[in-house]
Design a protein around this motif. Sequence first.
Motif, mmCIF file in Angstrom:
data_model
loop_
_atom_site.group_PDB
_atom_site.id
_atom_site.type_symbol
_atom_site.label_atom_id
_atom_site.label_comp_id
_atom_site.label_asym_id
_atom_site.label_seq_id
_atom_site.Cartn_x
_atom_site.Cartn_y
_atom_site.Cartn_z
ATOM 1 N N ILE B 274 -17.976 15.988 28.880
ATOM 2 C CA ILE B 274 -18.363 15.216 27.753
ATOM 3 C C ILE B 274 -19.276 14.292 28.454
ATOM 4 O O ILE B 274 -19.304 13.496 29.698
ATOM 5 C CB ILE B 274 -16.989 14.250 27.463
ATOM 6 C CG1 ILE B 274 -16.135 15.276 26.898
ATOM 7 C CG2 ILE B 274 -17.433 13.097 26.550
ATOM 8 C CD1 ILE B 274 -14.779 14.845 26.273
ATOM 9 N N VAL B 279 -26.931 9.151 28.832
ATOM 10 C CA VAL B 279 -27.346 9.813 30.017
ATOM 11 C C VAL B 279 -28.426 10.899 29.320
ATOM 12 O O VAL B 279 -28.224 11.415 28.578
ATOM 13 C CB VAL B 279 -26.199 10.801 30.541
ATOM 14 C CG1 VAL B 279 -26.863 11.317 31.628
ATOM 15 C CG2 VAL B 279 -25.073 9.656 30.964
ATOM 16 N N VAL B 298 -26.022 20.818 33.639
ATOM 17 C CA VAL B 298 -26.538 19.476 32.897
ATOM 18 C C VAL B 298 -27.852 19.245 33.571
ATOM 19 O O VAL B 298 -28.005 19.083 34.689
ATOM 20 C CB VAL B 298 -25.720 18.233 32.934
ATOM 21 C CG1 VAL B 298 -26.212 17.048 32.225
ATOM 22 C CG2 VAL B 298 -24.367 18.472 32.383
ATOM 23 N N GLY C 272 -15.756 20.222 37.316
ATOM 24 C CA GLY C 272 -16.553 19.261 36.755
ATOM 25 C C GLY C 272 -17.969 20.449 36.376
ATOM 26 O O GLY C 272 -17.964 21.476 37.094
ATOM 27 N N SER C 273 -18.820 19.902 35.547
ATOM 28 C CA SER C 273 -20.126 20.443 35.224
ATOM 29 C C SER C 273 -21.087 20.145 36.731
ATOM 30 O O SER C 273 -20.769 19.520 37.372
ATOM 31 C CB SER C 273 -20.572 19.982 34.070
ATOM 32 O OG SER C 273 -20.178 20.307 32.773
ATOM 33 N N ILE C 275 -24.484 19.104 37.519
ATOM 34 C CA ILE C 275 -25.499 18.167 37.137
ATOM 35 C C ILE C 275 -26.728 18.241 38.057
ATOM 36 O O ILE C 275 -26.681 18.225 39.382
ATOM 37 C CB ILE C 275 -24.845 16.774 37.046
ATOM 38 C CG1 ILE C 275 -23.648 16.737 36.694
ATOM 39 C CG2 ILE C 275 -25.767 15.958 36.202
ATOM 40 C CD1 ILE C 275 -23.412 16.504 35.251
ATOM 41 N N VAL C 279 -30.788 13.773 37.082
ATOM 42 C CA VAL C 279 -30.028 13.180 35.723
ATOM 43 C C VAL C 279 -29.359 11.907 36.468
ATOM 44 O O VAL C 279 -28.433 11.971 37.085
ATOM 45 C CB VAL C 279 -29.056 14.101 35.164
ATOM 46 C CG1 VAL C 279 -28.373 13.383 33.903
ATOM 47 C CG2 VAL C 279 -29.565 15.509 34.625
ATOM 48 N N PRO C 280 -29.784 10.947 35.780
ATOM 49 C CA PRO C 280 -29.262 9.419 36.368
ATOM 50 C C PRO C 280 -27.706 9.097 35.943
ATOM 51 O O PRO C 280 -27.663 8.669 34.524
ATOM 52 C CB PRO C 280 -30.210 8.401 35.844
ATOM 53 C CG PRO C 280 -30.928 9.149 34.904
ATOM 54 C CD PRO C 280 -30.809 10.383 34.835
ATOM 55 N N SER C 281 -26.792 9.744 36.627
ATOM 56 C CA SER C 281 -25.480 9.616 36.151
ATOM 57 C C SER C 281 -24.371 9.769 37.169
ATOM 58 O O SER C 281 -24.820 9.955 38.322
ATOM 59 C CB SER C 281 -25.325 10.877 35.153
ATOM 60 O OG SER C 281 -25.473 12.125 36.076
ATOM 61 N N ARG C 295 -10.835 16.068 30.343
ATOM 62 C CA ARG C 295 -12.008 16.829 30.469
ATOM 63 C C ARG C 295 -12.918 15.697 31.528
ATOM 64 O O ARG C 295 -13.092 14.841 31.309
ATOM 65 C CB ARG C 295 -12.646 16.866 29.295
ATOM 66 C CG ARG C 295 -13.872 17.569 29.141
ATOM 67 C CD ARG C 295 -13.620 19.061 29.372
ATOM 68 N NE ARG C 295 -12.854 19.872 28.512
ATOM 69 C CZ ARG C 295 -13.150 20.591 27.279
ATOM 70 N NH1 ARG C 295 -14.551 20.344 27.072
ATOM 71 N NH2 ARG C 295 -12.238 21.331 26.533
ATOM 72 N N PRO C 296 -13.785 16.416 32.456
ATOM 73 C CA PRO C 296 -14.687 15.759 33.124
ATOM 74 C C PRO C 296 -15.439 14.878 32.265
ATOM 75 O O PRO C 296 -15.965 15.323 31.274
ATOM 76 C CB PRO C 296 -15.340 16.569 34.028
ATOM 77 C CG PRO C 296 -14.524 17.753 34.147
ATOM 78 C CD PRO C 296 -13.497 17.679 32.962
ATOM 79 N N LEU C 297 -16.034 13.630 32.903
ATOM 80 C CA LEU C 297 -16.676 12.961 32.007
ATOM 81 C C LEU C 297 -17.970 12.600 32.823
ATOM 82 O O LEU C 297 -17.867 12.482 34.184
ATOM 83 C CB LEU C 297 -15.997 11.510 31.731
ATOM 84 C CG LEU C 297 -14.889 11.195 31.083
ATOM 85 C CD1 LEU C 297 -14.619 9.819 30.877
ATOM 86 C CD2 LEU C 297 -15.211 12.130 29.469
ATOM 87 N N VAL C 298 -19.106 12.386 32.267
ATOM 88 C CA VAL C 298 -20.294 11.973 32.710
ATOM 89 C C VAL C 298 -20.870 10.952 32.218
ATOM 90 O O VAL C 298 -21.086 10.696 30.919
ATOM 91 C CB VAL C 298 -21.598 12.956 32.527
ATOM 92 C CG1 VAL C 298 -22.888 12.786 33.261
ATOM 93 C CG2 VAL C 298 -21.064 14.524 33.110
ATOM 94 N N LEU C 299 -21.183 9.716 33.000
ATOM 95 C CA LEU C 299 -21.653 8.473 32.384
ATOM 96 C C LEU C 299 -22.930 7.960 32.811
ATOM 97 O O LEU C 299 -23.458 8.485 34.110
ATOM 98 C CB LEU C 299 -20.493 7.246 33.025
ATOM 99 C CG LEU C 299 -18.915 7.627 32.465
ATOM 100 C CD1 LEU C 299 -18.002 6.840 33.390
ATOM 101 C CD2 LEU C 299 -19.003 7.265 31.065
ATOM 102 N N PRO C 300 -23.550 6.895 32.443
ATOM 103 C CA PRO C 300 -24.941 6.504 32.879
ATOM 104 C C PRO C 300 -24.710 5.878 34.333
ATOM 105 O O PRO C 300 -23.911 5.509 34.512
ATOM 106 C CB PRO C 300 -25.137 5.495 31.936
ATOM 107 C CG PRO C 300 -24.406 5.743 30.664
ATOM 108 C CD PRO C 300 -23.160 6.319 31.051
#
Lengths: 391, 391, 391, 391
Positions: B274, B279, B298, C272-273, C275, C279-281, C295-300
């Motif tokens: 998610i 992002v 990603v 996790g995915s 990345i 990707v700035p995250s 679920r894994p999360l991706v944040l700014p």
Amino acid sequence: MMESKYQEVSGLYLSLQWPSPPRNVLLVKKPYVPVVTESFIEFANHIHSTYPSLSIILEPKVASELHEAFSFPVYTTSSGSGPSELHQKVDLTTTLGGDGTILHAASLFSTTSYVPPVLSFSMGTLGFLGEWKFAEYKRAFREFYMSGAGVGERNALLEGQRDDIGNSGWSSIRGKSMGSTRGARVLRRSRLKVGIFDASGNRILGDSRASDAAPDHDVHAMNEVIIHRSKDPHLCIVEVFVDGRFLTEAMADGMIISTPTGSTAYNLSSGGSIIHPLVPSLLLTPVCPRSLSFRPLVLPANTPITLRLSSKNRGREVEVGMDGARLRRGVVAGMEVRVSGEEIEQDEKGCFAGGVPCIIRSDGGNGASDDGWVEGLNGLLKFNYPFGEEH
Amino acid sequence: MMESKYQEVSGLYLSLQWPSPPRNVLLVKKPYVPVVTESFIEFANHIHSTYPSLSIILEPKVASELHEAFSFPVYTTSSGSGPSELHQKVDLTTTLGGDGTILHAASLFSTTSYVPPVLSFSMGTLGFLGEWKFAEYKRAFREFYMSGAGVGERNALLEGQRDDIGNSGWSSIRGKSMGSTRGARVLRRSRLKVGIFDASGNRILGDSRASDAAPDHDVHAMNEVIIHRSKDPHLCIVEVFVDGRFLTEAMADGMIISTPTGSTAYNLSSGGSIIHPLVPSLLLTPVCPRSLSFRPLVLPANTPITLRLSSKNRGREVEVGMDGARLRRGVVAGMEVRVSGEEIEQDEKGCFAGGVPCIIRSDGGNGASDDGWVEGLNGLLKFNYPFGEEH
Amino acid sequence: MMESKYQEVSGLYLSLQWPSPPRNVLLVKKPYVPVVTESFIEFANHIHSTYPSLSIILEPKVASELHEAFSFPVYTTSSGSGPSELHQKVDLTTTLGGDGTILHAASLFSTTSYVPPVLSFSMGTLGFLGEWKFAEYKRAFREFYMSGAGVGERNALLEGQRDDIGNSGWSSIRGKSMGSTRGARVLRRSRLKVGIFDASGNRILGDSRASDAAPDHDVHAMNEVIIHRSKDPHLCIVEVFVDGRFLTEAMADGMIISTPTGSTAYNLSSGGSIIHPLVPSLLLTPVCPRSLSFRPLVLPANTPITLRLSSKNRGREVEVGMDGARLRRGVVAGMEVRVSGEEIEQDEKGCFAGGVPCIIRSDGGNGASDDGWVEGLNGLLKFNYPFGEEH
Amino acid sequence: MMESKYQEVSGLYLSLQWPSPPRNVLLVKKPYVPVVTESFIEFANHIHSTYPSLSIILEPKVASELHEAFSFPVYTTSSGSGPSELHQKVDLTTTLGGDGTILHAASLFSTTSYVPPVLSFSMGTLGFLGEWKFAEYKRAFREFYMSGAGVGERNALLEGQRDDIGNSGWSSIRGKSMGSTRGARVLRRSRLKVGIFDASGNRILGDSRASDAAPDHDVHAMNEVIIHRSKDPHLCIVEVFVDGRFLTEAMADGMIISTPTGSTAYNLSSGGSIIHPLVPSLLLTPVCPRSLSFRPLVLPANTPITLRLSSKNRGREVEVGMDGARLRRGVVAGMEVRVSGEEIEQDEKGCFAGGVPCIIRSDGGNGASDDGWVEGLNGLLKFNYPFGEEH
Ligand SMILES: NC(=O)C1=CN([C@@H]2O[C@H](COP(=O)(O)OP(=O)(O)OC[C@H]3O[C@@H](n4cnc5c(N)ncnc54)[C@H](O)[C@@H]3O)[C@@H](O)[C@H]2O)C=CC1
Ligand SMILES: NC(=O)C1=CN([C@@H]2O[C@H](COP(=O)(O)OP(=O)(O)OC[C@H]3O[C@@H](n4cnc5c(N)ncnc54)[C@H](O)[C@@H]3O)[C@@H](O)[C@H]2O)C=CC1
Ligand SMILES: NC(=O)C1=CN([C@@H]2O[C@H](COP(=O)(O)OP(=O)(O)OC[C@H]3O[C@@H](n4cnc5c(N)ncnc54)[C@H](O)[C@@H]3O)[C@@H](O)[C@H]2O)C=CC1
Ligand SMILES: NC(=O)C1=CN([C@@H]2O[C@H](COP(=O)(O)OP(=O)(O)OC[C@H]3O[C@@H](n4cnc5c(N)ncnc54)[C@H](O)[C@@H]3O)[C@@H](O)[C@H]2O)C=CC1
């Protein structure tokens, strides 16, 4: 037809023992691939010349494709007689192709509980369903054919003497026994029993692959049965019942009920666990569920499972597939796919029914468990393939 | 048409500021649901009576369904003029329905880089795309409409005085300002640019949803573009290129390229992570890959990604879908779906283009980040929902 | 110390340009492996003889291990001066070992925002962090060292003439330029800023790896920071806050906050995915959560994230780790690990700060994107490794 | 000690039938929680006054904590006698606490193949291991105690008459029978047999939880056995053998071998499937494997599995845990954990051995399958919990 006889070996694998020499062999092949067809002809010629007492049976399509290729008579599963009669004629089956060809061969017996033993060959790449390399076809078929022939019969055979069954018996096979005297080892892959019912509970078209007639009984699947949204771009909604109890409502691309054999097929792609074929179980695995919390489930083999198209799928038709073949008709709201695991039974004479008896490879005796499963995981599926550069 | 103006707020969200009062509002609704239709009529009547200077535009289908329901003139997106002209007329859009309705509204602007700001309402259950409850439609629309009106204008308005723009201006709205004076907050959801090319590299039918004509340029997707085996019962084989380099060959039900917005849609069901909508990234997620080692990826938003149907899919046609709608034509071996992330740009006048500007809810000022994302995860998606009995 | 200068190339990678010849090189190596030590000595000797004006700096441990091996003076990071001064001396760093050695080298700069550029070599197997093969060390180091030297300087150098910087300049390097004239390409891997706070909000021991003193500011991690139950056999309970808002309570083995660089490390193992490093995250990934829906999360990248040990973990101490090293002290109920993404900034002179600048390999110009990431996925991680027999 | 007798019911669950009234009950409780202790005292007093012929046995720790609370004598498992003797005294066990308390109670019988039937109560929240609410303790215990008492005995009992066994018999229980006459239903949860061996193949310390002495035979686990890196910050490397064949080398945080019962415990957190407790199988599930292709496996229950610490883990010690308790000693390179599924056997007298017999709840007769599993999935684990707002 003669039902083959098995004995248990170490509680896991069975040992094939023909009560008398098998008489009819069904040869199945993957369509459309020239190199397969060539090998198929070579194989059929070998069978005919080495095992003259064996009759060769082909599927009508194959027979008409190849009718000029053979100088000897072959039989076909006449189109009139349904597949339901095939199992009474065929003593043993061989396939030439991949996993899909084995699935297809099994589907020819999808309406009966008896399936003759299957010896499967592949060209080039091996598949996962325990196949043999085509290069070893002579030895493999001989072991299959001779499996469980008594010592006396074997001796006679090795001496080149006639046995009392005459020319049609084992002794007609010339030459040295190439295999050991133990029987070919058999892995019975259990299947699913599948019935499809309309909203009023009437049984509807079962398996359009096998016949035009609506079967009045269950059909069997070797890998899985699946309900899938297919060309409908929207999620389908399926109510799942386990043993008569409501389990859950799945919003998903589809729902799979798989055998352990099928665990390395679609189930694997959908995130299910890999289950050894001897674990008596059914797998319930969603395809792309709209949920964070739908984990695949594994249930006892004898659990009845029902998938019912929810009435929320108004008007929409979704598809039912078995072992990679779509049923001709889809299902609509209210219809049910009812599944349970086929029971594997042994009658008082020691004969088994249930499951697809697959001849597995012997790699020289590492114990009863060497069924190629571990090798298949590592060699074919690249299970836990190590990181790092190519060696 | 007038492009709305935005200012940056805390580097994350923008603040909507109309340079002059908006004039044309497109009202979109979910079809076929009586309760939605009723609310839609109530809403349209409210707009007409409270904001008399606003012209109401409907989709032709909606207009013909409801033409008797309104006592005032409404405009339609004339069937002759393509959707490509719509973005020049519409100043703001509202939707009434669910996530699918927002996706549909966005699809009306799928061929242009400018999309007017969207205010979305849902009946009953909220969706995940940041919707507002229909119950709050009066306040919400007012804030949306008034967003960024200067203090003077607001005062005039509150005093009931006429402003110089006359009846068509903000002052025509009677009553107290219900919202605060800050502008409505905007989350620009970036889209995918998608082109489909035949084996010779010619652009083919892009987005059949919007128009019959083959577009000569990219179309945009808000959630995802997907290649899927659809009704073909076999795996499809897709070659994936990233930035011109071969990445991998996927054997799968399908391949998804998703925006962060779409990460909670099909991507979620397929096991993807998610991703917060801010992002800048693209998600590459397989659907049921026949592999143990295909982990979702990603990539930076500006990475060009190409999905090419492998020549191994001989003869077979697979489907391409965008945001839940199938393209009219499938793709066959050799065809390519080329995707990259849409860039969000700001011109020298401070106007933005790119992405779908969605009005997000303000819950009373917990900082710039309160975009409802955390609430959506917990409230709607039941993210990390705790074990244990219902409380 | 001299800060290296970068220019942007295609918006993705930077090009290294030394304003004047670098003077101090830090050589880091993996400990305890004889073959690494041998190569290390060869490498140091090469540096000393080919680049006489470069001073060689070693870690104290390495210096004392090898003090007899070198016939020339080496410098050490004196134990008195903290690591915080190292960044003022070191112009460039090389590592010899694996990913862990790079992580260790980066940890020497974990308390400063400036990290000198790193050129990493591996023996035998490549790691995933973009390493170079040791076999190519001469060419690689030369390109690194010469990066961005102007044409004049290069000419002088090629002619064997002296430049005005004298012996300490680039012209002191004999022989032909082996590389092209473009600068070495740099991937800035952004880090996490990590602070640990007790229940009263006081900052406590940050990074015990680097120093005994409690740092009064954040430390940086290149892969991830993790809270883990470690030797406690029970689940730990962690409250997660995103941007000040309560996100969720995790019951799990642990919680990882990872950079995109770290996405292929522990994050990968935890599901996790993957990345791309550009990707700035930030990634928020649980380790073995007791939940079906985490679920894994991706944040700014700029989102502040706080992990707080819940008061439900009464009495228990859990561990905090950064990049594979445990902090000396664990954390107990009420303590917080506060994390956010490091910002990468460019000052008015064009110099960058933030992130770990890694020299990436150029494989002959397939465009700006060829950073070895796709190759690493396929070659090292066996991403989507195809089924079937070994070829 | 008297072994309880079971009959099969529908092939799935057994029906408990005491050959004569049970005499010794072991009462186990969760430590340190005051409200549990209070309820425990209430429960013990009820047992004593209602079932005077039953002797109450406590663990030494509990006995010394509560010795002042009871006005009647209680027995303890004397510290001298090992746990190995407990199973000869205890006829039935009750637990008060959560899943962990049941695991602890089972661990008291971890060295014997006979485990007395367990009735488990929880305060407040139910756990997943089929517990009963404490509120229903009177009825539940009565049914448990009376299970399978013949009609005559019951009548005598209801009339308040003495039976010939005297005061120690069922008739001593006053009052109406609260339950039905059918026996309490039993789910036999099969366990793992676990042995730990040093590099030379000698058996070493087995289960430090139960005893100080090194057991000379296997110990049993109800959920799982796990090898875990624990406080070592690096991956551990484990060689996995299945049935004597090398399966794979796992680089991971750890490796779990789980029972179906344990499938909803650590296995679930590690991404394994959920397996119904009646599927005779073992689960092999990695914890955070450094691999993209390590999918959990399910093997037949009687498969021997060996986990061997690879010699690549030089010098490092990793931990072995069973059911949430760490063994006192870790294992080092070369050591092996050997596991197989416990067999459940029935002797000629109809008595069972093997597994932990758990009394399951009857919810009024929805068929043999209603073992609370489906309810546990939905109610406790929030399996496939629907998206959308709270209702
Ligand atoms: N996304 C997916 O993974 C999909 C998988 N399938 C599977 O394909 C099966 C039909 O096979 P084909 O006719 O050859 O279709 P296909 O041409 O689509 O190939 C399916 C692949 O699965 C392999 N396979 C089949 N059964 C297997 C098993 N039990 N274990 C391991 N691998 C197996 C085949 O060798 C082939 O590589 C179906 O029963 C279904 O399980 C079908 C559609 C999509
Ligand atoms: N197996 C699956 O998960 C499938 C998902 N879809 C998704 O449905 C979308 C189209 O939506 P509908 O027309 O309503 O189709 P639909 O009626 O099949 O419903 C899809 C569901 O996804 C939700 N949804 C849509 N976009 C979302 C987003 N960005 N984040 C969170 N939830 C979202 C909708 O609210 C709805 O519950 C597609 O873009 C695709 O992402 C479509 C087909 C299958
Ligand atoms: N279960 C797991 O996957 C665990 C992973 N780790 C990871 O190990 C890292 C420390 O590395 P070492 O000191 O070498 O420990 P290590 O000796 O335990 O090896 C970790 C492995 O991860 C690789 N690795 C490290 N960083 C990577 C990256 N960014 N991308 C891809 N691979 C990477 C290394 O090459 C090595 O193969 C930690 O930052 C953590 O991410 C640490 C403990 C457990
Ligand atoms: N990351 C994780 O998920 C971890 C899980 N555990 C599990 O905890 C078990 C020990 O339990 P406690 O002493 O209570 O430790 P604990 O206090 O760490 O709690 C473990 C949780 O698992 C639940 N649980 C235990 N057995 C279960 C089962 N068979 N099915 C469903 N839920 C179950 C308990 O109710 C509790 O909520 C171990 O056998 C292991 O399976 C232990 C450590 C970490």
